[in-house]
Motif scaffolding. Sequence first.
Motif, mmCIF file in Angstrom:
data_model
loop_
_atom_site.group_PDB
_atom_site.id
_atom_site.type_symbol
_atom_site.label_atom_id
_atom_site.label_comp_id
_atom_site.label_asym_id
_atom_site.label_seq_id
_atom_site.Cartn_x
_atom_site.Cartn_y
_atom_site.Cartn_z
ATOM 1 N N LYS A 27 0.896 -1.192 0.201
ATOM 2 C CA LYS A 27 -0.112 0.234 -0.032
ATOM 3 C C LYS A 27 0.817 1.466 -0.037
ATOM 4 O O LYS A 27 0.360 2.318 0.250
ATOM 5 C CB LYS A 27 -0.958 -0.033 1.061
ATOM 6 C CG LYS A 27 -1.739 -1.080 1.201
ATOM 7 C CD LYS A 27 -2.777 -1.304 -0.090
ATOM 8 C CE LYS A 27 -3.611 -2.564 0.111
ATOM 9 N NZ LYS A 27 -4.465 -2.818 -1.112
ATOM 10 N N ALA A 28 2.070 1.079 -0.410
ATOM 11 C CA ALA A 28 3.032 2.458 -0.642
ATOM 12 C C ALA A 28 2.440 3.033 -1.863
ATOM 13 O O ALA A 28 2.162 2.281 -2.578
ATOM 14 C CB ALA A 28 4.345 2.234 -0.279
ATOM 15 N N PRO A 29 2.557 4.369 -1.908
ATOM 16 C CA PRO A 29 2.443 4.806 -3.109
ATOM 17 C C PRO A 29 3.264 4.312 -4.049
ATOM 18 O O PRO A 29 4.741 4.350 -3.886
ATOM 19 C CB PRO A 29 2.356 6.640 -3.052
ATOM 20 C CG PRO A 29 2.130 6.535 -1.385
ATOM 21 C CD PRO A 29 2.722 5.277 -0.745
ATOM 22 N N LEU A 30 2.903 4.256 -5.356
ATOM 23 C CA LEU A 30 3.773 3.478 -6.303
ATOM 24 C C LEU A 30 5.029 4.426 -6.735
ATOM 25 O O LEU A 30 6.219 4.146 -6.841
ATOM 26 C CB LEU A 30 3.105 3.110 -7.611
ATOM 27 C CG LEU A 30 3.934 2.493 -8.838
ATOM 28 C CD1 LEU A 30 4.508 1.288 -8.276
ATOM 29 C CD2 LEU A 30 2.973 2.207 -9.954
ATOM 30 N N GLY A 31 4.757 5.784 -6.898
ATOM 31 C CA GLY A 31 5.813 6.516 -6.991
ATOM 32 C C GLY A 31 6.857 6.785 -6.010
ATOM 33 O O GLY A 31 7.955 6.922 -6.279
ATOM 34 N N LEU A 67 7.694 16.586 -19.000
ATOM 35 C CA LEU A 67 6.652 15.457 -18.853
ATOM 36 C C LEU A 67 5.789 15.699 -17.570
ATOM 37 O O LEU A 67 4.648 15.798 -17.543
ATOM 38 C CB LEU A 67 7.427 14.041 -18.690
ATOM 39 C CG LEU A 67 6.560 12.896 -18.779
ATOM 40 C CD1 LEU A 67 5.418 12.969 -19.977
ATOM 41 C CD2 LEU A 67 7.351 11.579 -18.491
ATOM 42 N N PRO A 68 6.222 16.128 -16.510
ATOM 43 C CA PRO A 68 5.301 16.213 -15.345
ATOM 44 C C PRO A 68 4.387 17.546 -15.619
ATOM 45 O O PRO A 68 3.293 17.298 -15.064
ATOM 46 C CB PRO A 68 6.285 16.603 -14.097
ATOM 47 C CG PRO A 68 7.799 15.902 -14.311
ATOM 48 C CD PRO A 68 7.878 16.045 -15.915
ATOM 49 N N LEU A 69 4.871 18.466 -16.279
ATOM 50 C CA LEU A 69 3.724 19.455 -16.385
ATOM 51 C C LEU A 69 2.817 19.004 -17.436
ATOM 52 O O LEU A 69 1.833 19.470 -17.066
ATOM 53 C CB LEU A 69 4.539 20.621 -17.231
ATOM 54 C CG LEU A 69 3.759 21.863 -17.720
ATOM 55 C CD1 LEU A 69 3.264 22.506 -16.595
ATOM 56 C CD2 LEU A 69 4.577 22.937 -18.559
ATOM 57 N N ILE A 70 3.288 18.360 -18.428
ATOM 58 C CA ILE A 70 2.105 17.906 -19.493
ATOM 59 C C ILE A 70 1.275 16.839 -18.556
ATOM 60 O O ILE A 70 -0.017 16.792 -18.762
ATOM 61 C CB ILE A 70 2.731 16.958 -20.392
ATOM 62 C CG1 ILE A 70 3.472 18.086 -21.371
ATOM 63 C CG2 ILE A 70 1.685 16.167 -21.111
ATOM 64 C CD1 ILE A 70 4.429 17.335 -22.357
ATOM 65 N N MET A 283 -4.955 15.038 -3.021
ATOM 66 C CA MET A 283 -3.718 14.018 -2.785
ATOM 67 C C MET A 283 -3.442 13.198 -4.185
ATOM 68 O O MET A 283 -2.008 12.857 -4.554
ATOM 69 C CB MET A 283 -4.068 13.153 -1.662
ATOM 70 C CG MET A 283 -2.465 12.207 -1.531
ATOM 71 S SD MET A 283 -1.184 13.162 -0.884
ATOM 72 C CE MET A 283 -1.789 13.527 0.899
ATOM 73 N N ASP A 284 -4.348 12.706 -5.032
ATOM 74 C CA ASP A 284 -4.145 11.763 -5.840
ATOM 75 C C ASP A 284 -3.583 12.523 -7.111
ATOM 76 O O ASP A 284 -2.839 11.777 -7.937
ATOM 77 C CB ASP A 284 -5.584 11.022 -6.398
ATOM 78 C CG ASP A 284 -6.330 12.050 -6.973
ATOM 79 O OD1 ASP A 284 -6.810 13.093 -6.146
ATOM 80 O OD2 ASP A 284 -7.008 12.129 -7.920
ATOM 81 N N THR A 285 -3.756 13.963 -7.194
ATOM 82 C CA THR A 285 -2.979 14.651 -8.294
ATOM 83 C C THR A 285 -1.680 14.573 -7.960
ATOM 84 O O THR A 285 -0.778 14.379 -8.806
ATOM 85 C CB THR A 285 -3.561 16.007 -8.133
ATOM 86 O OG1 THR A 285 -5.018 16.127 -8.549
ATOM 87 C CG2 THR A 285 -2.823 16.861 -9.511
ATOM 88 N N TRP A 286 -1.134 14.939 -6.939
ATOM 89 C CA TRP A 286 0.220 15.037 -6.447
ATOM 90 C C TRP A 286 0.960 13.598 -6.434
ATOM 91 O O TRP A 286 1.995 13.323 -6.872
ATOM 92 C CB TRP A 286 0.636 15.925 -5.352
ATOM 93 C CG TRP A 286 -0.056 17.303 -5.564
ATOM 94 C CD1 TRP A 286 -1.205 17.708 -5.032
ATOM 95 C CD2 TRP A 286 0.380 18.184 -6.557
ATOM 96 N NE1 TRP A 286 -1.365 18.989 -5.441
ATOM 97 C CE2 TRP A 286 -0.364 19.373 -6.520
ATOM 98 C CE3 TRP A 286 1.717 18.266 -7.385
ATOM 99 C CZ2 TRP A 286 -0.124 20.478 -7.226
ATOM 100 C CZ3 TRP A 286 1.885 19.290 -8.176
ATOM 101 C CH2 TRP A 286 1.050 20.581 -7.951
ATOM 102 N N LEU A 287 0.153 12.458 -6.193
ATOM 103 C CA LEU A 287 0.728 11.207 -6.233
ATOM 104 C C LEU A 287 0.920 10.873 -7.551
ATOM 105 O O LEU A 287 1.973 10.097 -7.968
ATOM 106 C CB LEU A 287 -0.182 10.248 -5.417
ATOM 107 C CG LEU A 287 -0.269 10.242 -4.131
ATOM 108 C CD1 LEU A 287 -1.595 9.288 -3.581
ATOM 109 C CD2 LEU A 287 1.038 10.064 -3.339
ATOM 110 N N MET A 288 0.240 11.443 -8.555
ATOM 111 C CA MET A 288 0.633 11.008 -9.957
ATOM 112 C C MET A 288 1.923 11.947 -10.430
ATOM 113 O O MET A 288 2.499 11.278 -11.116
ATOM 114 C CB MET A 288 -0.656 11.432 -11.029
ATOM 115 C CG MET A 288 -0.347 11.410 -12.407
ATOM 116 S SD MET A 288 -0.344 9.676 -12.819
ATOM 117 C CE MET A 288 -1.957 8.942 -12.871
ATOM 118 N N ILE A 289 1.872 13.116 -9.967
ATOM 119 C CA ILE A 289 3.053 13.838 -10.156
ATOM 120 C C ILE A 289 4.427 13.018 -9.683
ATOM 121 O O ILE A 289 5.596 12.844 -10.295
ATOM 122 C CB ILE A 289 3.068 15.205 -9.733
ATOM 123 C CG1 ILE A 289 1.943 15.893 -10.493
ATOM 124 C CG2 ILE A 289 4.536 16.092 -10.171
ATOM 125 C CD1 ILE A 289 1.928 15.866 -12.007
#
Length: 434
Positions: A27-31, A67-70, A283-289
Amino acid sequence: MDWLFDVPAYVKVGSSFLGILLLYRLKAPLGAAILVFSILLTLWTGAGASGLRFLISSFVLPQNYLLPLIILLLLFFSDALNKTGRMGRTIAALKTWLRSKHLMLAGLPALVGLLPMPAGALFSAPFVDAVDQGQEIEPQRKVAINYWFRHIWEYWWPLYPGVILAMQYSGLSAVMFFLIQVPFTFAAVLGGYLFILKKIKRSGDDQKNGGYLDAAAVFAALGPIGLLVMISLVGSILLPLIGVEGTLANLTAMVVGLAAALTAVFKGHMPAFVITLRMLTRMDTWLMIVLVLGIQTFAAALSCPVDATGATLIAGMRDELIQTGIPLIMVIMLIPFISGMVTGVAFGFVGASFPIVFALVEPDPSVAVAAATTAFAYTFGYMGMMLSPMHACFVVTAEYFKSSIFDAYRYIIGPVLVILLASILLSTVYYSVL
Protein backbone atom coordinates in the motif's frame (compact mmCIF):
# COMPACT_ATOMS: atom_id res chain seq x y z
CA MET A 1 30.70 -6.31 1.75
CA ASP A 2 32.44 -6.18 -1.63
CA TRP A 3 30.52 -9.28 -2.74
CA LEU A 4 27.31 -7.27 -2.46
CA PHE A 5 28.51 -4.82 -5.13
CA ASP A 6 29.80 -7.65 -7.33
CA VAL A 7 26.47 -9.42 -7.83
CA PRO A 8 25.23 -9.45 -11.46
CA ALA A 9 23.55 -6.35 -12.76
CA TYR A 10 20.35 -8.25 -13.57
CA VAL A 11 20.12 -9.33 -9.91
CA LYS A 12 20.41 -5.70 -8.81
CA VAL A 13 17.78 -4.49 -11.27
CA GLY A 14 15.50 -7.48 -10.68
CA SER A 15 15.71 -7.12 -6.90
CA SER A 16 14.93 -3.41 -7.15
CA PHE A 17 12.01 -4.16 -9.44
CA LEU A 18 10.62 -6.74 -7.01
CA GLY A 19 11.17 -4.31 -4.14
CA ILE A 20 9.10 -1.69 -5.94
CA LEU A 21 6.29 -4.17 -6.50
CA LEU A 22 6.46 -5.36 -2.87
CA LEU A 23 6.19 -1.84 -1.46
CA TYR A 24 3.29 -1.17 -3.80
CA ARG A 25 1.53 -4.33 -2.64
CA LEU A 26 2.05 -3.09 0.94
CA LYS A 27 0.00 0.00 0.00
CA ALA A 28 2.92 2.41 -0.41
CA PRO A 29 2.35 4.97 -3.19
CA LEU A 30 3.85 3.56 -6.38
CA GLY A 31 5.78 6.75 -7.12
CA ALA A 32 7.36 6.78 -3.67
CA ALA A 33 8.29 3.09 -4.00
CA ILE A 34 9.99 3.73 -7.33
CA LEU A 35 11.87 6.75 -5.97
CA VAL A 36 13.17 4.80 -2.96
CA PHE A 37 14.45 1.88 -5.01
CA SER A 38 15.86 4.12 -7.73
CA ILE A 39 18.11 5.73 -5.12
CA LEU A 40 18.97 2.38 -3.50
CA LEU A 41 19.77 0.89 -6.91
CA THR A 42 22.10 3.78 -7.74
CA LEU A 43 23.94 3.36 -4.43
CA TRP A 44 24.08 -0.43 -4.98
CA THR A 45 26.01 0.06 -8.20
CA GLY A 46 28.80 1.72 -6.22
CA ALA A 47 28.33 5.04 -8.01
CA GLY A 48 27.94 6.79 -4.64
CA ALA A 49 27.43 10.54 -4.44
CA SER A 50 28.31 11.02 -8.11
CA GLY A 51 25.46 8.67 -8.99
CA LEU A 52 22.99 10.66 -6.91
CA ARG A 53 24.18 13.86 -8.60
CA PHE A 54 23.56 12.18 -11.96
CA LEU A 55 19.97 11.42 -10.97
CA ILE A 56 19.35 15.03 -10.01
CA SER A 57 21.04 16.44 -13.11
CA SER A 58 18.86 14.31 -15.40
CA PHE A 59 15.94 16.62 -14.65
CA VAL A 60 17.74 19.48 -16.38
CA LEU A 61 16.82 17.87 -19.71
CA PRO A 62 13.74 19.60 -21.23
CA GLN A 63 11.94 16.31 -21.90
CA ASN A 64 12.25 15.42 -18.22
CA TYR A 65 10.87 18.63 -16.76
CA LEU A 66 8.17 18.97 -19.44
CA LEU A 67 6.66 15.55 -18.78
CA PRO A 68 5.43 16.27 -15.20
CA LEU A 69 3.93 19.54 -16.46
CA ILE A 70 2.09 17.73 -19.25
CA ILE A 71 0.70 15.10 -16.89
CA LEU A 72 -0.54 17.83 -14.54
CA LEU A 73 -2.18 19.68 -17.45
CA LEU A 74 -3.79 16.45 -18.66
CA LEU A 75 -5.31 15.84 -15.24
CA PHE A 76 -6.53 19.44 -15.17
CA PHE A 77 -7.98 19.11 -18.69
CA SER A 78 -9.85 15.90 -17.81
CA ASP A 79 -11.31 17.49 -14.68
CA ALA A 80 -12.25 20.63 -16.62
CA LEU A 81 -14.34 18.65 -19.13
CA ASN A 82 -16.34 17.30 -16.22
CA LYS A 83 -16.62 20.48 -14.18
CA THR A 84 -17.79 22.54 -17.18
CA GLY A 85 -20.43 19.91 -17.97
CA ARG A 86 -19.09 19.39 -21.47
CA MET A 87 -18.58 15.64 -21.14
CA GLY A 88 -22.08 15.16 -19.68
CA ARG A 89 -23.66 17.09 -22.58
CA THR A 90 -21.78 15.05 -25.15
CA ILE A 91 -22.76 11.71 -23.63
CA ALA A 92 -26.42 12.75 -23.29
CA ALA A 93 -26.54 13.88 -26.93
CA LEU A 94 -25.03 10.66 -28.21
CA LYS A 95 -27.40 8.58 -26.12
CA THR A 96 -30.34 10.40 -27.74
CA TRP A 97 -28.91 9.98 -31.24
CA LEU A 98 -27.83 6.31 -31.16
CA ARG A 99 -30.50 3.60 -31.09
CA SER A 100 -28.54 0.35 -31.56
CA LYS A 101 -28.35 -1.50 -28.26
CA HIS A 102 -24.96 -3.03 -29.09
CA LEU A 103 -23.59 0.29 -30.25
CA MET A 104 -24.78 2.10 -27.15
CA LEU A 105 -23.54 -0.58 -24.75
CA ALA A 106 -20.05 -0.39 -26.26
CA GLY A 107 -20.07 3.24 -27.36
CA LEU A 108 -20.93 4.96 -24.10
CA PRO A 109 -18.09 3.41 -22.06
CA ALA A 110 -15.76 4.01 -25.03
CA LEU A 111 -16.78 7.66 -25.15
CA VAL A 112 -16.13 8.09 -21.43
CA GLY A 113 -12.81 6.31 -22.00
CA LEU A 114 -11.66 9.26 -24.10
CA LEU A 115 -11.39 11.09 -20.78
CA PRO A 116 -8.89 9.36 -18.47
CA MET A 117 -9.77 9.56 -14.80
CA PRO A 118 -9.07 7.37 -11.78
CA ALA A 119 -11.69 4.60 -11.55
CA GLY A 120 -13.47 6.36 -14.43
CA ALA A 121 -15.43 3.24 -15.32
CA LEU A 122 -17.73 4.16 -12.44
CA PHE A 123 -18.75 7.21 -14.49
CA SER A 124 -19.91 5.10 -17.46
CA ALA A 125 -21.42 2.16 -15.53
CA PRO A 126 -24.78 3.94 -14.96
CA PHE A 127 -25.08 4.54 -18.72
CA VAL A 128 -24.51 0.84 -19.47
CA ASP A 129 -27.12 -0.06 -16.87
CA ALA A 130 -29.58 2.47 -18.33
CA VAL A 131 -29.29 0.91 -21.82
CA ASP A 132 -30.32 -2.47 -20.34
CA GLN A 133 -33.75 -1.18 -19.33
CA GLY A 134 -35.26 -4.66 -19.04
CA GLN A 135 -32.33 -5.90 -16.95
CA GLU A 136 -31.90 -8.79 -19.40
CA ILE A 137 -28.08 -8.84 -19.31
CA GLU A 138 -26.35 -10.72 -16.52
CA PRO A 139 -24.36 -8.46 -14.15
CA GLN A 140 -20.96 -10.06 -14.88
CA ARG A 141 -21.42 -9.44 -18.62
CA LYS A 142 -22.25 -5.79 -17.92
CA VAL A 143 -19.07 -5.59 -15.84
CA ALA A 144 -17.09 -6.86 -18.84
CA ILE A 145 -18.85 -4.47 -21.26
CA ASN A 146 -18.19 -1.38 -19.17
CA TYR A 147 -14.64 -2.39 -18.25
CA TRP A 148 -13.40 -3.62 -21.62
CA PHE A 149 -14.81 -0.95 -23.93
CA ARG A 150 -13.73 1.88 -21.66
CA HIS A 151 -10.10 0.93 -22.31
CA ILE A 152 -10.06 0.40 -26.08
CA TRP A 153 -8.25 3.73 -26.67
CA GLU A 154 -5.46 3.20 -24.17
CA TYR A 155 -3.05 1.90 -26.79
CA TRP A 156 -2.59 5.29 -28.44
CA TRP A 157 -4.96 8.00 -27.17
CA PRO A 158 -2.66 10.91 -26.19
CA LEU A 159 -4.70 11.92 -23.14
CA TYR A 160 -3.50 8.78 -21.33
CA PRO A 161 -0.30 9.41 -19.32
CA GLY A 162 0.87 5.86 -20.05
CA VAL A 163 0.72 6.57 -23.78
CA ILE A 164 2.78 9.74 -23.41
CA LEU A 165 5.35 7.90 -21.35
CA ALA A 166 5.52 4.98 -23.81
CA MET A 167 5.99 7.41 -26.65
CA GLN A 168 8.89 9.01 -24.79
CA TYR A 169 10.69 5.73 -24.10
CA SER A 170 10.10 4.31 -27.59
CA GLY A 171 11.72 7.32 -29.26
CA LEU A 172 9.12 7.12 -32.04
CA SER A 173 7.45 10.21 -33.45
CA ALA A 174 3.87 10.81 -32.37
CA VAL A 175 2.60 9.99 -35.86
CA MET A 176 4.52 6.70 -36.06
CA PHE A 177 3.48 5.74 -32.53
CA PHE A 178 -0.19 6.32 -33.31
CA LEU A 179 0.04 4.41 -36.61
CA ILE A 180 1.48 1.26 -35.03
CA GLN A 181 -0.84 1.34 -32.00
CA VAL A 182 -4.22 2.26 -33.54
CA PRO A 183 -4.76 -1.25 -35.03
CA PHE A 184 -4.92 -2.63 -31.50
CA THR A 185 -8.02 -0.54 -30.85
CA PHE A 186 -9.73 -2.29 -33.78
CA ALA A 187 -8.57 -5.65 -32.40
CA ALA A 188 -9.99 -4.73 -28.98
CA VAL A 189 -13.35 -3.78 -30.52
CA LEU A 190 -13.44 -7.04 -32.50
CA GLY A 191 -12.58 -9.12 -29.44
CA GLY A 192 -15.14 -7.29 -27.33
CA TYR A 193 -17.87 -7.82 -29.89
CA LEU A 194 -17.15 -11.52 -30.44
CA PHE A 195 -16.80 -12.54 -26.80
CA ILE A 196 -18.90 -9.98 -24.89
CA LEU A 197 -21.57 -8.35 -27.06
CA LYS A 198 -22.44 -10.85 -29.78
CA LYS A 199 -24.80 -13.04 -27.75
CA ILE A 200 -26.81 -10.10 -26.37
CA LYS A 201 -30.25 -9.93 -27.97
CA ARG A 202 -30.88 -6.85 -30.06
CA SER A 203 -33.71 -4.55 -28.98
CA GLY A 204 -36.61 -3.39 -31.10
CA ASP A 205 -35.04 0.06 -31.24
CA ASP A 206 -32.25 -1.38 -33.40
CA GLN A 207 -34.63 -1.31 -36.37
CA LYS A 208 -35.55 2.36 -35.88
CA ASN A 209 -33.80 5.35 -37.32
CA GLY A 210 -31.51 7.28 -35.03
CA GLY A 211 -32.80 10.17 -33.01
CA TYR A 212 -31.97 13.86 -33.37
CA LEU A 213 -28.24 14.63 -33.45
CA ASP A 214 -27.37 17.68 -31.37
CA ALA A 215 -24.02 18.41 -33.01
CA ALA A 216 -23.24 21.30 -30.66
CA ALA A 217 -23.65 19.04 -27.62
CA VAL A 218 -21.60 16.25 -29.21
CA PHE A 219 -18.71 18.60 -29.87
CA ALA A 220 -18.93 20.19 -26.41
CA ALA A 221 -16.31 17.66 -25.26
CA LEU A 222 -15.11 16.17 -28.54
CA GLY A 223 -14.20 19.60 -29.94
CA PRO A 224 -11.52 20.47 -27.35
CA ILE A 225 -10.26 16.87 -27.38
CA GLY A 226 -9.98 16.94 -31.17
CA LEU A 227 -8.16 20.27 -31.02
CA LEU A 228 -5.62 18.85 -28.61
CA VAL A 229 -5.01 15.78 -30.77
CA MET A 230 -4.73 17.80 -33.98
CA ILE A 231 -2.23 20.30 -32.57
CA SER A 232 -0.18 17.51 -31.00
CA LEU A 233 0.05 15.61 -34.28
CA VAL A 234 0.74 18.64 -36.48
CA GLY A 235 3.28 20.01 -34.02
CA SER A 236 5.18 16.71 -33.89
CA ILE A 237 5.48 16.90 -37.68
CA LEU A 238 6.37 20.59 -38.02
CA LEU A 239 8.68 21.12 -35.05
CA PRO A 240 11.45 18.83 -36.40
CA LEU A 241 11.60 21.13 -39.44
CA ILE A 242 12.87 23.93 -37.18
CA GLY A 243 15.31 21.77 -35.24
CA VAL A 244 13.10 20.55 -32.36
CA GLU A 245 13.19 16.78 -32.74
CA GLY A 246 12.23 13.47 -31.15
CA THR A 247 10.61 13.35 -27.74
CA LEU A 248 11.07 17.08 -27.19
CA ALA A 249 9.01 17.81 -30.31
CA ASN A 250 6.20 15.52 -29.14
CA LEU A 251 6.10 17.01 -25.65
CA THR A 252 6.33 20.62 -26.84
CA ALA A 253 3.46 20.06 -29.26
CA MET A 254 1.47 18.48 -26.45
CA VAL A 255 1.96 21.53 -24.20
CA VAL A 256 0.76 23.87 -26.96
CA GLY A 257 -2.19 21.58 -27.70
CA LEU A 258 -3.21 21.45 -24.05
CA ALA A 259 -3.03 25.22 -23.74
CA ALA A 260 -5.31 25.63 -26.77
CA ALA A 261 -7.70 22.89 -25.63
CA LEU A 262 -8.03 24.36 -22.13
CA THR A 263 -8.80 27.76 -23.63
CA ALA A 264 -11.58 26.15 -25.66
CA VAL A 265 -12.93 24.21 -22.66
CA PHE A 266 -13.33 27.27 -20.45
CA LYS A 267 -14.74 29.50 -23.19
CA GLY A 268 -18.14 30.48 -21.82
CA HIS A 269 -17.50 28.50 -18.63
CA MET A 270 -15.04 30.67 -16.70
CA PRO A 271 -16.72 30.10 -13.29
CA ALA A 272 -15.72 26.44 -13.64
CA PHE A 273 -12.05 27.44 -13.79
CA VAL A 274 -11.85 28.13 -10.06
CA ILE A 275 -13.74 24.93 -9.28
CA THR A 276 -11.37 22.91 -11.46
CA LEU A 277 -8.38 24.44 -9.70
CA ARG A 278 -9.42 22.55 -6.58
CA MET A 279 -7.91 19.43 -8.14
CA LEU A 280 -4.55 20.92 -7.13
CA THR A 281 -5.51 20.35 -3.50
CA ARG A 282 -6.26 16.64 -4.00
CA MET A 283 -3.71 14.06 -2.88
CA ASP A 284 -4.24 11.83 -5.94
CA THR A 285 -3.13 14.66 -8.24
CA TRP A 286 0.25 15.00 -6.58
CA LEU A 287 0.71 11.26 -6.15
CA MET A 288 0.50 11.07 -9.94
CA ILE A 289 3.23 13.71 -10.28
CA VAL A 290 5.39 11.84 -7.75
CA LEU A 291 4.87 8.74 -9.88
CA VAL A 292 6.14 10.61 -12.95
CA LEU A 293 9.20 11.81 -11.05
CA GLY A 294 9.82 8.31 -9.70
CA ILE A 295 9.69 6.75 -13.14
CA GLN A 296 12.07 9.33 -14.56
CA THR A 297 14.46 8.73 -11.66
CA PHE A 298 14.35 4.96 -12.22
CA ALA A 299 15.19 5.44 -15.91
CA ALA A 300 18.11 7.70 -14.94
CA ALA A 301 19.37 5.09 -12.45
CA LEU A 302 19.53 2.51 -15.23
CA SER A 303 21.62 4.81 -17.44
CA CYS A 304 23.88 6.14 -14.66
CA PRO A 305 27.64 5.54 -15.26
CA VAL A 306 28.85 3.06 -12.66
CA ASP A 307 32.60 3.38 -13.22
CA ALA A 308 35.27 5.51 -14.90
CA THR A 309 34.74 3.77 -18.26
CA GLY A 310 31.18 5.09 -18.47
CA ALA A 311 29.63 1.61 -18.32
CA THR A 312 26.00 1.64 -17.24
CA LEU A 313 23.98 -0.76 -15.18
CA ILE A 314 21.60 -1.56 -17.99
CA ALA A 315 24.40 -2.24 -20.47
CA GLY A 316 25.86 -4.73 -18.00
CA MET A 317 22.47 -6.39 -17.54
CA ARG A 318 21.99 -6.70 -21.29
CA ASP A 319 25.35 -8.42 -21.69
CA GLU A 320 24.66 -10.76 -18.77
CA LEU A 321 21.24 -11.80 -20.05
CA ILE A 322 22.68 -12.54 -23.48
CA GLN A 323 25.38 -14.71 -21.88
CA THR A 324 22.81 -16.66 -19.82
CA GLY A 325 20.84 -17.51 -22.94
CA ILE A 326 17.47 -16.13 -21.76
CA PRO A 327 15.60 -15.18 -24.97
CA LEU A 328 15.21 -11.43 -25.19
CA ILE A 329 11.67 -11.83 -26.41
CA MET A 330 10.75 -13.56 -23.14
CA VAL A 331 12.03 -10.54 -21.19
CA ILE A 332 10.01 -8.18 -23.40
CA MET A 333 6.90 -10.30 -22.78
CA LEU A 334 7.12 -11.06 -19.09
CA ILE A 335 8.35 -7.82 -17.49
CA PRO A 336 5.50 -5.63 -18.88
CA PHE A 337 2.90 -8.37 -18.26
CA ILE A 338 3.90 -8.85 -14.63
CA SER A 339 4.08 -5.07 -14.14
CA GLY A 340 0.57 -4.72 -15.57
CA MET A 341 -0.79 -7.46 -13.32
CA VAL A 342 0.74 -5.95 -10.19
CA THR A 343 0.10 -2.24 -10.78
CA GLY A 344 -3.19 -2.43 -12.67
CA VAL A 345 -2.49 0.82 -14.55
CA ALA A 346 -0.84 1.59 -17.89
CA PHE A 347 1.28 4.33 -16.41
CA GLY A 348 2.57 1.82 -13.88
CA PHE A 349 3.49 -0.96 -16.28
CA VAL A 350 5.07 1.43 -18.79
CA GLY A 351 7.09 3.18 -16.11
CA ALA A 352 8.21 -0.03 -14.43
CA SER A 353 9.07 -2.04 -17.55
CA PHE A 354 9.83 0.19 -20.55
CA PRO A 355 13.14 1.57 -19.22
CA ILE A 356 14.33 -2.03 -18.84
CA VAL A 357 12.87 -3.28 -22.13
CA PHE A 358 14.32 -0.51 -24.28
CA ALA A 359 17.66 -0.62 -22.53
CA LEU A 360 17.90 -4.30 -23.49
CA VAL A 361 17.37 -3.79 -27.22
CA GLU A 362 20.16 -2.53 -29.43
CA PRO A 363 21.42 1.05 -28.86
CA ASP A 364 19.68 3.58 -31.14
CA PRO A 365 17.30 0.96 -32.56
CA SER A 366 15.95 1.26 -36.08
CA VAL A 367 12.33 2.30 -36.60
CA ALA A 368 11.45 -1.34 -37.28
CA VAL A 369 12.97 -2.56 -34.01
CA ALA A 370 11.52 0.32 -31.98
CA ALA A 371 8.04 -0.15 -33.48
CA ALA A 372 7.99 -3.93 -33.00
CA THR A 373 9.33 -3.66 -29.44
CA THR A 374 6.85 -0.93 -28.53
CA ALA A 375 3.86 -2.83 -29.89
CA PHE A 376 4.91 -6.12 -28.29
CA ALA A 377 5.86 -4.76 -24.87
CA TYR A 378 2.89 -2.39 -24.60
CA THR A 379 0.29 -5.01 -25.49
CA PHE A 380 1.71 -7.53 -23.02
CA GLY A 381 1.61 -4.86 -20.32
CA TYR A 382 -1.93 -4.00 -21.38
CA MET A 383 -3.03 -7.64 -21.13
CA GLY A 384 -1.59 -7.85 -17.63
CA MET A 385 -3.34 -4.60 -16.69
CA MET A 386 -6.73 -5.76 -18.00
CA LEU A 387 -6.45 -9.07 -16.14
CA SER A 388 -5.27 -7.43 -12.92
CA PRO A 389 -7.58 -7.68 -9.90
CA MET A 390 -5.90 -4.48 -8.72
CA HIS A 391 -7.28 -2.44 -11.63
CA ALA A 392 -9.49 0.21 -10.06
CA CYS A 393 -11.91 0.33 -13.01
CA PHE A 394 -12.43 -3.42 -12.77
CA VAL A 395 -13.11 -3.26 -9.03
CA VAL A 396 -15.51 -0.30 -9.05
CA THR A 397 -17.45 -1.69 -12.03
CA ALA A 398 -17.91 -5.04 -10.28
CA GLU A 399 -19.05 -3.24 -7.13
CA TYR A 400 -21.55 -1.13 -9.09
CA PHE A 401 -23.14 -4.16 -10.76
CA LYS A 402 -22.89 -6.22 -7.53
CA SER A 403 -20.81 -8.90 -9.18
CA SER A 404 -17.47 -10.54 -8.48
CA ILE A 405 -14.59 -9.59 -10.76
CA PHE A 406 -13.76 -13.28 -10.98
CA ASP A 407 -17.16 -14.00 -12.51
CA ALA A 408 -16.41 -11.44 -15.22
CA TYR A 409 -13.10 -13.06 -16.21
CA ARG A 410 -14.83 -15.56 -18.51
CA TYR A 411 -15.89 -12.62 -20.69
CA ILE A 412 -12.52 -10.85 -20.53
CA ILE A 413 -10.26 -13.80 -21.42
CA GLY A 414 -11.52 -14.04 -25.02
CA PRO A 415 -10.82 -10.40 -25.95
CA VAL A 416 -7.41 -10.63 -24.26
CA LEU A 417 -6.54 -13.61 -26.48
CA VAL A 418 -7.51 -11.54 -29.53
CA ILE A 419 -5.04 -8.87 -28.37
CA LEU A 420 -2.39 -11.56 -27.90
CA LEU A 421 -2.81 -12.75 -31.49
CA ALA A 422 -2.82 -9.16 -32.78
CA SER A 423 0.35 -8.42 -30.80
CA ILE A 424 2.25 -11.36 -32.29
CA LEU A 425 1.01 -10.65 -35.82
CA LEU A 426 1.47 -6.87 -35.88
CA SER A 427 4.83 -6.76 -34.11
CA THR A 428 6.11 -9.33 -36.64
CA VAL A 429 4.80 -7.22 -39.50
CA TYR A 430 6.37 -4.04 -38.09
CA TYR A 431 9.73 -5.73 -37.68
CA SER A 432 9.64 -7.21 -41.20
CA VAL A 433 8.18 -4.29 -43.17
CA LEU A 434 9.29 -1.00 -41.59
